[in-house]
Design a protein around this motif. Structure first.
Motif: not given
Length: 173
Positions: A2-6, A20-25, A33-40, A59-62
């Motif tokens: 199963k795919k994991i989204s963060v 932080t992202v390196d630790r997760i990867c 997996y995929e990581i979604i980084l949301v700049n607020d 695997n990373i979306l910004g």
């Protein structure tokens, strides 16, 4: 598998987001997996850090929000873009206990697609200290409330419709 989204809401995190992202990867290495980084709408160079990270890993979306919406709204904005079977969130500063994720996913996998069983399996992992003083019937009541919340998509759709107006750019590697 199963795919994991963060989803990670980011605010003024240029100095620690990469670690932080390196630790997760590293934790998710070998998994889908995929990581979604949301700049607020950070006032520092967080968006530049996100662009750099996105360019290094497919695997990373910004996502760059047009104005500051707050941590919870930024997280909800990221939820719209997840494609995984499991969605996890964490803080941009690396303070979230991501080491528990494997244990949580195993608990979810052992639930046989029952929302109640999944929540029942995962609650002890998430709230070990918080629920120590509660009776089993109270724990079951809390689990049922969480199931009802999880089954309510109407609120999510309303929040997303409002947040959709806040997107300035979506960055893909």
């Amino acid at each position: 598998m199963k795919k994991i989204s963060v989803v990670i809401p980011c605010y003024n995190s240029q100095n620690y987001l990469k670690s932080t992202v390196d630790r997760i990867c590293n934790l998710l290495k070998g998994k889908d997996y995929e990581i979604i980084l949301v700049n607020d709408c950070s006032s520092d160079s967080t968006i530049d850090t996100i662009v750099s990270i996105v360019n290094e890993n497919n695997n990373i979306l910004g996502i760059d929000l047009a104005h500051n919406t707050g941590q919870h709204n930024a997280t909800m904005a990221g939820f719209h873009y997840v494609t995984g079977d499991y969605v996890l969130t964490c803080a941009d500063d690396g303070q979230s206990p991501i080491e528990k994720w494997d244990e949580m996913i195993k608990a979810l996998d052992s639930s046989n697609d029952s929302h109640y069983q999944a929540i029942k399996n995962i609650l002890p992992i998430l709230f070990t200290n918080c629920f120590d003083g509660l009776s089993n019937s109270n724990k079951v009541s809390i689990a049922q409330d969480l199931i009802n919340i999880a089954n309510t998509n109407e609120l999510f759709n309303k929040v997303y419709a409002q947040l959709q107006k806040d997107f300035n750019a979506i960055i893909r590697g």
